[in-house]
Design an enzyme around this catalytic site. Structure first.
Site, short mmCIF file in Angstrom:
data_model
loop_
_atom_site.label_atom_id
_atom_site.label_comp_id
_atom_site.label_asym_id
_atom_site.label_seq_id
_atom_site.Cartn_x
_atom_site.Cartn_y
_atom_site.Cartn_z
N LYS A 1 -2.26 -0.25 -25.16
CA LYS A 1 -2.39 0.04 -26.59
C LYS A 1 -1.03 -0.10 -27.28
O LYS A 1 -0.31 -1.06 -27.02
CB LYS A 1 -3.04 1.40 -26.80
CG LYS A 1 -4.45 1.52 -26.19
CD LYS A 1 -5.08 2.85 -26.53
CE LYS A 1 -6.51 2.94 -26.03
NZ LYS A 1 -6.60 3.12 -24.56
N ARG B 1 -2.19 -2.29 -18.45
CA ARG B 1 -3.37 -1.45 -18.53
C ARG B 1 -3.28 -0.39 -17.44
O ARG B 1 -3.20 -0.71 -16.25
CB ARG B 1 -4.65 -2.27 -18.38
CG ARG B 1 -4.88 -3.25 -19.53
CD ARG B 1 -6.27 -3.84 -19.48
NE ARG B 1 -7.28 -2.82 -19.65
CZ ARG B 1 -7.69 -2.35 -20.82
NH1 ARG B 1 -7.15 -2.80 -21.94
NH2 ARG B 1 -8.62 -1.43 -20.89
N GLU C 1 -0.16 5.00 -0.55
CA GLU C 1 -0.85 6.27 -0.80
C GLU C 1 0.15 7.42 -0.75
O GLU C 1 1.00 7.48 0.14
CB GLU C 1 -1.94 6.50 0.25
CG GLU C 1 -3.24 5.80 -0.04
CD GLU C 1 -4.34 6.24 0.92
OE1 GLU C 1 -5.51 6.05 0.57
OE2 GLU C 1 -4.01 6.77 1.99
N TYR D 1 0.86 -1.18 0.00
CA TYR D 1 0.00 0.00 0.00
C TYR D 1 0.90 1.23 0.00
O TYR D 1 1.83 1.33 0.80
CB TYR D 1 -0.90 0.00 1.24
CG TYR D 1 -2.30 0.47 0.98
CD1 TYR D 1 -2.54 1.67 0.31
CD2 TYR D 1 -3.39 -0.27 1.39
CE1 TYR D 1 -3.83 2.10 0.06
CE2 TYR D 1 -4.69 0.16 1.15
CZ TYR D 1 -4.90 1.35 0.48
OH TYR D 1 -6.18 1.78 0.25
N THR E 1 -2.80 6.42 -22.07
CA THR E 1 -2.79 5.09 -21.49
C THR E 1 -1.39 4.50 -21.66
O THR E 1 -0.59 4.97 -22.47
CB THR E 1 -3.80 4.16 -22.17
OG1 THR E 1 -3.53 4.13 -23.58
CG2 THR E 1 -5.22 4.63 -21.94
N ASP F 1 -5.77 14.25 -25.33
CA ASP F 1 -6.07 12.87 -24.95
C ASP F 1 -5.37 11.99 -25.97
O ASP F 1 -5.91 11.69 -27.04
CB ASP F 1 -7.57 12.62 -24.92
CG ASP F 1 -7.91 11.25 -24.39
OD1 ASP F 1 -6.99 10.42 -24.25
OD2 ASP F 1 -9.10 10.98 -24.12
#
Length: 416
Positions: free
Chosen positions: A238, A244, A65, A63, A235, A209
């Protein structure tokens, strides 16, 4: 740093089969599907074994954060190194002053860009959904269409190209707070300089984008939006061929706003195994081999477009500059949705998409995955013939399926 452990025995190939044979069978079935059909969905690719290894690593347990050096949990010394590595590699790869690699997806990255630059109710100019805009570009079913006032520009119905004069006219009329350039199905290079000029004229932010072309940008096969856009959303899968996920690129003056928009405004803990896999992908994309790959992706898309045109199909804009192309199967007597089903039955996997004509669904396909498999222009020409055979004759799917199986078998995505 002294390492006293190895991964030997931690990730054996049969561990899932022993623990959960039902799920293992599903995974093996999916591998078989990917290995015996042709993956022509423009948003899909095959990651490297190294990327898969990072995704399945012990970093999945951590974890974290916050950001390197400022986490809300202890024990982050090594994941901090991994994230800094991913950030530095992204900055060098794309020539950006700042990179945030924590976004869970492309949509999450766009959400963060909006959160950094906009307030609810602001006007945004973006490519209309019927012309290839993404859901995050103003769909009423999406947060973007509910929180902001979107105005859509379009493409010329005859040429299929973005109408930059319409963009300028709409910007002057509506004075948007931001302009978004990017598409899920536009096959040509976007003129980022033209968008920058319009944004400057009306005092708007420019958000690129670049989810689809960013891999081509990394390989030098497409122009970069980084010098022109205030924020670039992308992203990491692709064409980029990573896990991903999403990322954002911007200048130093917006770095803090972008980082705070990702965490804590829109996301919680970072997925450290995915960030490590992004670092692997950025490293792979910085190699001459990836540059050659990116250019071959484009060459294959252009060869496929030429082959489909020769078969009598109406390819949008007459071709492509990128990894994707769209076409209308109507000249062969079938609509887009029916065509996708026929092609899927033959092992040719792709998407439908909107075309710049009222109520017309076409087909969208890309060459990133088949190029990763090692296919070239010769195979693209043959795939175009197989497409036409299936669309002309509903009974051809079984015969074509066997040829597709043979072709895929000659170019396995993960050779044994």
């Amino acid at each position: 740093m002294v390492v006293t452990h190895t991964l030997d025995g931690l990730l054996p190939a049969d561990v899932l089969a022993r623990q959960d044979p039902e799920l293992a069978e599903i995974l093996l079935g999916e591998l078989d599907r990917q290995s015996t059909t042709l993956q022509l969905i423009a948003a899909e690719n095959f990651t490297s074994p190294a990327v898969l290894a990072a995704l399945g690593s012990p970093l999945a347990n951590k974890y974290a954060e916050g950001y390197p050096g400022a986490r809300h949990h202890g024990g982050c010394e090594l994941v901090d190194v991994a994230e800094r590595l991913a950030v530095e590699r992204a900055k060098v790869l794309f020539g950006a002053e700042h990179a945030n690699v924590q976004s869970h997806s492309g949509s999450s990255a766009v959400l963060a860009a909006y959160a950094a630059l906009l307030r609810p109710g602001d006007t945004v100019l973006a490519l209309g959904l019927p012309h290839g805009g993404h859901l995050t570009h103003g769909s009423p079913a999406n947060f973007s269409g509910r929180w902001f006032d979107f105005v859509g520009y379009g493409v010329d119905p005859e040429s299929g190209l973005i109408d930059y004069e319409q963009v300028r006219s709409l910007a002057r009329t509506h004075r948007p707070k931001a302009i978004v350039c990017g598409s899920i199905s536009y096959p040509r290079h976007i003129d980022y300089a033209a968008f920058r000029a319009v944004a400057d004229e009306v005092g708007a932010y420019l958000i690129a984008d670049a989810a689809h072309p960013i891999g081509l940008v990394a390989g030098g096969a497409a122009p970069s939006p980084v010098p022109y856009a205030d924020v670039v959303c992308a992203t990491t899968h692709k064409v980029l061929r990573g896990p991903r996920g999403g990322m954002l690129l911007c200048g130093t003056e917006l770095a803090e706003r972008v980082d705070r928009a990702v965490f804590p405004f829109t996301q919680g803990g970072a997925q450290m195994h995915t960030i490590a896999a992004k670092a692997v992908a950025f490293g792979e994309a910085a190699t001459p081999a990836f540059t050659a790959y990116a250019h071959q992706v484009v060459a294959n898309a252009q060869a496929l477009a030429a082959g489909l045109t020769a078969e009598g199909l109406a390819v949008t804009t007459g071709g492509t500059d990128t990894h994707l192309l769209t076409f209308d199967p109507a000249p062969l007597g079938v609509d887009g949705r029916s065509a996708r089903g026929r092609l899927a039955a033959a092992g040719l996997v792709l998407d439908t998409c909107a075309l710049p004509h009222p109520d017309v669904r076409g087909l969208r396909l890309g060459t990133a995955a088949v190029t990763t498999q090692g296919m070239g222009e010769v195979e693209m020409a043959r795939i175009a013939v197989l497409f036409a055979a299936v669309l002309r004759d509903v009974h051809a799917a079984r015969r074509v399926r066997e040829e597709v199986r043979d072709l895929a078998g000659r170019f396995p995505p993960y050779p044994g």
